[in-house]
Design an enzyme around this catalytic site. Structure first.
Site, mmCIF file in Angstrom:
data_model
loop_
_atom_site.group_PDB
_atom_site.id
_atom_site.type_symbol
_atom_site.label_atom_id
_atom_site.label_comp_id
_atom_site.label_asym_id
_atom_site.label_seq_id
_atom_site.Cartn_x
_atom_site.Cartn_y
_atom_site.Cartn_z
ATOM 1 N N THR A 1 1.959 6.529 13.107
ATOM 2 C CA THR A 1 1.402 5.424 12.318
ATOM 3 C C THR A 1 2.131 4.118 12.663
ATOM 4 O OG1 THR A 1 1.003 7.042 10.578
ATOM 5 C CG2 THR A 1 0.695 4.755 9.997
ATOM 6 N N GLY A 2 3.433 4.210 12.906
ATOM 7 C CA GLY A 2 4.176 3.005 13.302
ATOM 8 C C GLY A 2 3.588 2.388 14.550
ATOM 9 N N CYS B 1 13.640 11.238 6.326
ATOM 10 C CA CYS B 1 13.609 10.767 7.716
ATOM 11 C C CYS B 1 14.964 10.992 8.362
ATOM 12 C CB CYS B 1 13.247 9.294 7.751
ATOM 13 S SG CYS B 1 14.314 8.311 6.713
ATOM 14 N N GLU C 1 10.232 16.554 14.700
ATOM 15 C CA GLU C 1 10.503 16.458 13.265
ATOM 16 C C GLU C 1 9.694 17.525 12.509
ATOM 17 O OE1 GLU C 1 9.150 12.759 11.459
ATOM 18 O OE2 GLU C 1 10.964 12.693 10.232
ATOM 19 N N LYS D 1 0.855 -1.189 0.000
ATOM 20 C CA LYS D 1 0.000 0.000 0.000
ATOM 21 C C LYS D 1 0.895 1.244 0.000
ATOM 22 C CE LYS D 1 -1.842 2.993 2.637
ATOM 23 N NZ LYS D 1 -1.831 4.168 1.742
ATOM 24 N N GLY E 1 7.253 5.184 7.824
ATOM 25 C CA GLY E 1 6.395 6.354 7.915
ATOM 26 C C GLY E 1 6.576 7.030 9.260
ATOM 27 N N SER E 2 5.525 7.694 9.709
ATOM 28 C CA SER E 2 5.648 8.514 10.915
ATOM 29 C C SER E 2 5.568 7.641 12.175
ATOM 30 C CB SER E 2 4.532 9.556 10.928
ATOM 31 O OG SER E 2 3.291 8.888 10.973
ATOM 32 N N GLU F 1 9.952 1.441 10.458
ATOM 33 C CA GLU F 1 11.017 2.425 10.208
ATOM 34 C C GLU F 1 10.368 3.793 10.303
ATOM 35 O OE1 GLU F 1 14.143 2.159 9.714
ATOM 36 O OE2 GLU F 1 14.431 0.032 9.258
HETATM 37 P P1 NAD Z 1 2.579 8.474 7.395
HETATM 38 O O1 NAD Z 1 2.857 7.669 8.618
HETATM 39 O O2 NAD Z 1 1.532 9.501 7.461
HETATM 40 O O3 NAD Z 1 2.172 7.509 6.179
HETATM 41 C C1 NAD Z 1 2.942 6.412 5.805
HETATM 42 C C2 NAD Z 1 2.020 5.339 5.245
HETATM 43 O O4 NAD Z 1 1.136 4.912 6.284
HETATM 44 C C3 NAD Z 1 1.140 5.825 4.092
HETATM 45 O O5 NAD Z 1 1.005 4.787 3.148
HETATM 46 C C4 NAD Z 1 -0.181 6.116 4.781
HETATM 47 O O6 NAD Z 1 -1.292 5.993 3.918
HETATM 48 C C5 NAD Z 1 -0.211 5.056 5.859
HETATM 49 N N1 NAD Z 1 -1.021 5.427 7.013
HETATM 50 C C6 NAD Z 1 -1.224 6.692 7.506
HETATM 51 N N2 NAD Z 1 -2.025 6.636 8.584
HETATM 52 C C7 NAD Z 1 -2.348 5.342 8.791
HETATM 53 C C8 NAD Z 1 -3.128 4.646 9.746
HETATM 54 N N3 NAD Z 1 -3.764 5.283 10.733
HETATM 55 N N4 NAD Z 1 -3.214 3.291 9.662
HETATM 56 C C9 NAD Z 1 -2.566 2.631 8.682
HETATM 57 N N5 NAD Z 1 -1.830 3.227 7.729
HETATM 58 C C10 NAD Z 1 -1.705 4.571 7.778
HETATM 59 O O7 NAD Z 1 3.980 9.079 6.917
HETATM 60 P P2 NAD Z 1 4.266 10.020 5.664
HETATM 61 O O8 NAD Z 1 3.753 11.389 5.969
HETATM 62 O O9 NAD Z 1 3.821 9.359 4.413
HETATM 63 O O10 NAD Z 1 5.874 10.017 5.679
HETATM 64 C C11 NAD Z 1 6.608 10.859 6.493
HETATM 65 C C12 NAD Z 1 7.129 10.112 7.710
HETATM 66 O O11 NAD Z 1 7.845 8.949 7.302
HETATM 67 C C13 NAD Z 1 8.141 10.944 8.486
HETATM 68 O O12 NAD Z 1 7.911 10.812 9.867
HETATM 69 C C14 NAD Z 1 9.463 10.319 8.083
HETATM 70 O O13 NAD Z 1 10.498 10.538 9.005
HETATM 71 C C15 NAD Z 1 9.102 8.887 7.959
HETATM 72 N N6 NAD Z 1 10.085 8.160 7.141
HETATM 73 C C16 NAD Z 1 10.920 7.263 7.762
HETATM 74 C C17 NAD Z 1 11.899 6.585 7.024
HETATM 75 C C18 NAD Z 1 12.832 5.585 7.674
HETATM 76 O O14 NAD Z 1 13.434 4.788 6.959
HETATM 77 N N7 NAD Z 1 12.992 5.586 8.993
HETATM 78 C C19 NAD Z 1 11.992 6.811 5.654
HETATM 79 C C20 NAD Z 1 11.121 7.720 5.054
HETATM 80 C C21 NAD Z 1 10.171 8.386 5.813
#
Ligand code: NAD
Length: 499
Positions: free
Chosen positions: A246-247, A299, A401, A189, A242-243, A265
């Site tokens: 969400t993690g 990130c 962040e 996804k 992701g964030s 991550e």
């Molecule tokens: P996000 O967490 O909003 O979204 C990431 C993914 O999760 C998307 O596909 C989104 O649709 C999905 N998602 C969002 N809310 C959800 C929920 N409640 N339940 C299930 N899935 C959900 O993050 P973003 O805004 O897309 O990306 C930015 C974040 O990602 C920043 O915090 C950044 O630091 C982090 N990031 C980390 C790394 C790493 O390797 N550590 C790499 C790139 C980005």
């Protein structure tokens, strides 16, 4: 659908698919909500996606499970899986321009970065895991008396990968290449912001010989589609970038469903530390570049520059020089080095964080607290690099962040204070240390709580170099040979030969 992209030289027609990629082809999702996708380049509607609901997620997971059991992928020799991954890498190289234009339009990164950095990284990753496939051996545990015992790594089954938009295909490939290399089926996804590039990458996999159904892509809203995958009882491993919020949601979904393995991550607030005797200008320039690259949406961005008081003025001047060379421009122009911010909402969030920093006492040394207007692209989402000096490490900008092009300079008076400040956030993704003294380098790197540490450089590394964080930046590592084990289960076999 076919879209004529703003009359720009790099691309005449761009095919963007609205459906999901299931069972080897683009499929419309019956009854799915249609969600428009806006390009941050100019605010235009790029297309729309079929946003998958729980019933579509069930369908995607069922297809992946069937493919895992009977497509032949999990049962293929490792060498044959490697051949497919390497062919896929070739096809990525051949389609680099199309993938790069799609990424650039979806999330605004400069076309040249999309092509020469992101798509090139995808190709390297697929090729690296393709080459690794048949180099992995299993373990002989005992061979004595009546006992013969061994263990082997079996594919976990169905892996779901939920990924962000900042490096839409790199983050995706870091997950799916090792997962596929060991024989899993995968359901992806992508972010709502970057749905089309992932569909294109998946189509190339099938062209390379990946059996239908082994790789699926479903688009949709995070809290709906992502959550349905996170809670699915037939998903064995959920791998996520992701964030932090969400993690943590994925860890909760797992705990409340089938206890699936989750690999998060997450975000970061990484620091560059300049120590006595280092080349201050080189260090600060590196930190600024690493804070602004990809419009700061990294990130691992070097969001903080920690510098001794006596070196701070020189460091700030060097950072401001870099900021001046990275000014927003049309992502599709080949000369552009700094493109659009991913969305208007992201720009608004960055503006609010800079305004808050200024209210909390930081000094604005480069950039503006307000969005930038790029001529001819007035409805696009742009924000020029900002350098903030005299940032209080305890302030929000010092700890949280931004995910935008903002470098916070924090002045300290000793190495000990520098380490304390560097470690003083809830994150632990990356750090950089600049010093010419080997003892200092060892002492400081051992004191930092970060998953990735660079010395006298930033963002260096290759596919051997594991990437990931500690503390609230998550756990597990992408890249490297060990990533294969994130997607396998060890099966141990003890045999009694004395029968
Ligand atoms: P996000 O967490 O909003 O979204 C990431 C993914 O999760 C998307 O596909 C989104 O649709 C999905 N998602 C969002 N809310 C959800 C929920 N409640 N339940 C299930 N899935 C959900 O993050 P973003 O805004 O897309 O990306 C930015 C974040 O990602 C920043 O915090 C950044 O630091 C982090 N990031 C980390 C790394 C790493 O390797 N550590 C790499 C790139 C980005």
């Amino acid at each position: 659908m076919s879209l004529r992209s703003a009359g720009h030289a790099p691309q005449s027609d761009l095919d963007l698919s609205e459906g999901a990629f299931l069972d080897g082809r683009i499929t419309a999702l019956e009854g799915a909500e249609s969600v428009p996708v806006t390009s941050p380049r100019d605010g235009s509607t790029l297309g729309s996606i079929d946003s998958a609901g729980p019933e579509h997620v069930d369908q995607a997971v069922a297809i992946a499970r069937r493919a895992f059991e009977s497509s032949g992928w999990a049962q293929a020799t490792a060498a044959n899986r490697g051949i497919v991954l390497k062919k896929w890498a070739d096809l990525v190289a051949q389609n680099a321009r199309d993938l790069a234009v799609t990424i650039s339009l979806e999330m605004g990164k400069p076309l040249m970065d999309a092509q020469n950095v992101e798509v090139a990284a995808v190709e390297r990753c697929l090729r690296w895991y393709g080459e690794l496939c048949d180099k992995v051996t299993h373990s002989l545990l005992a061979n004595e008396g009546s006992a013969f015992a061994y263990s082997f790594e079996a594919p976990a089954g169905v892996v779901a990968a939920v990924v962000p938009w900042n490096f839409p295909l790199t983050m995706l490939t870091w997950k799916i290449a090792p997962a596929l290399a060991v024989g899993n089926s995968v359901v992806v996804k992508p972010s709502e912001q970057t749905p089309f590039s992932a569909l294109k990458l998946a189509a190339l996999a099938v062209e390379a010989g990946l059996p239908n159904g082994v790789l699926g892509v479903i688009n949709g809203r995070g809290p709906v589609t992502g959550q349905a995958l996170g809670r699915h009882g037939d998903v064995d491993v959920l791998t996520f970038t992701g964030s932090p919020a969400t993690g943590r949601a994925f860890l909760k979904y797992s705990a409340e469903s089938n206890g699936k393995r989750v690999w998060p991550e997450l975000g970061g607030k990484s620091a560059t530390i300049i120590l006595p005797g280092a080349d201050v200008k080189a260090a600060a320039s590196s930190a600024a570049w690493a804070a602004f690259y990809n419009q700061g949406q990294m990130c691992s961005a070097s969001a903080r520059l920690i510098v001794l008081e006596e070196d701070a003025d020189e460091a700030v001047a060097a950072a401001c020089e870099v900021a001046a060379t990275m000014q927003p421009g049309d992502p599709l122009e080949e000369a552009t080095v700094f493109g659009a911010i991913a969305s208007a909402a992201s720009v608004a969030a960055i503006e609010a964080k800079v305004a808050d920093a200024l209210a909390q006492g930081a000094s604005l040394m480069a950039g503006s607290p307000d969005r930038t207007v790029v001529q001819g692209l007035e409805s696009g989402s742009y924000f020029a690099p900002v350098v903030l000096d005299h940032v209080d490490p305890a302030s929000r900008i010092g700890r949280e962040e931004v995910f935008g092009p903002v470098l916070s300079v924090i002045r300290v008076s000793s190495e000990e204070e520098a380490i304390e400040v560097a470690n003083g956030t809830r994150y632990g993704l990356a750090a950089a240390v600049w010093s010419n003294d080997i003892s200092t380098i060892h002492r400081v790197t051992r004191s930092l709580r970060a998953g990735v540490i660079w010395v006298n450089c930033y963002e260096e590394g290759d596919m051997r170099f594991p990437f990931g964080g500690v503390k609230e930046s998550g756990f597990g590592r992408d890249k490297g040979a060990d990533a294969l084990k994130k997607y396998t289960d060890t099966t141990s076999v003890w045999m009694n030969l004395d029968v």
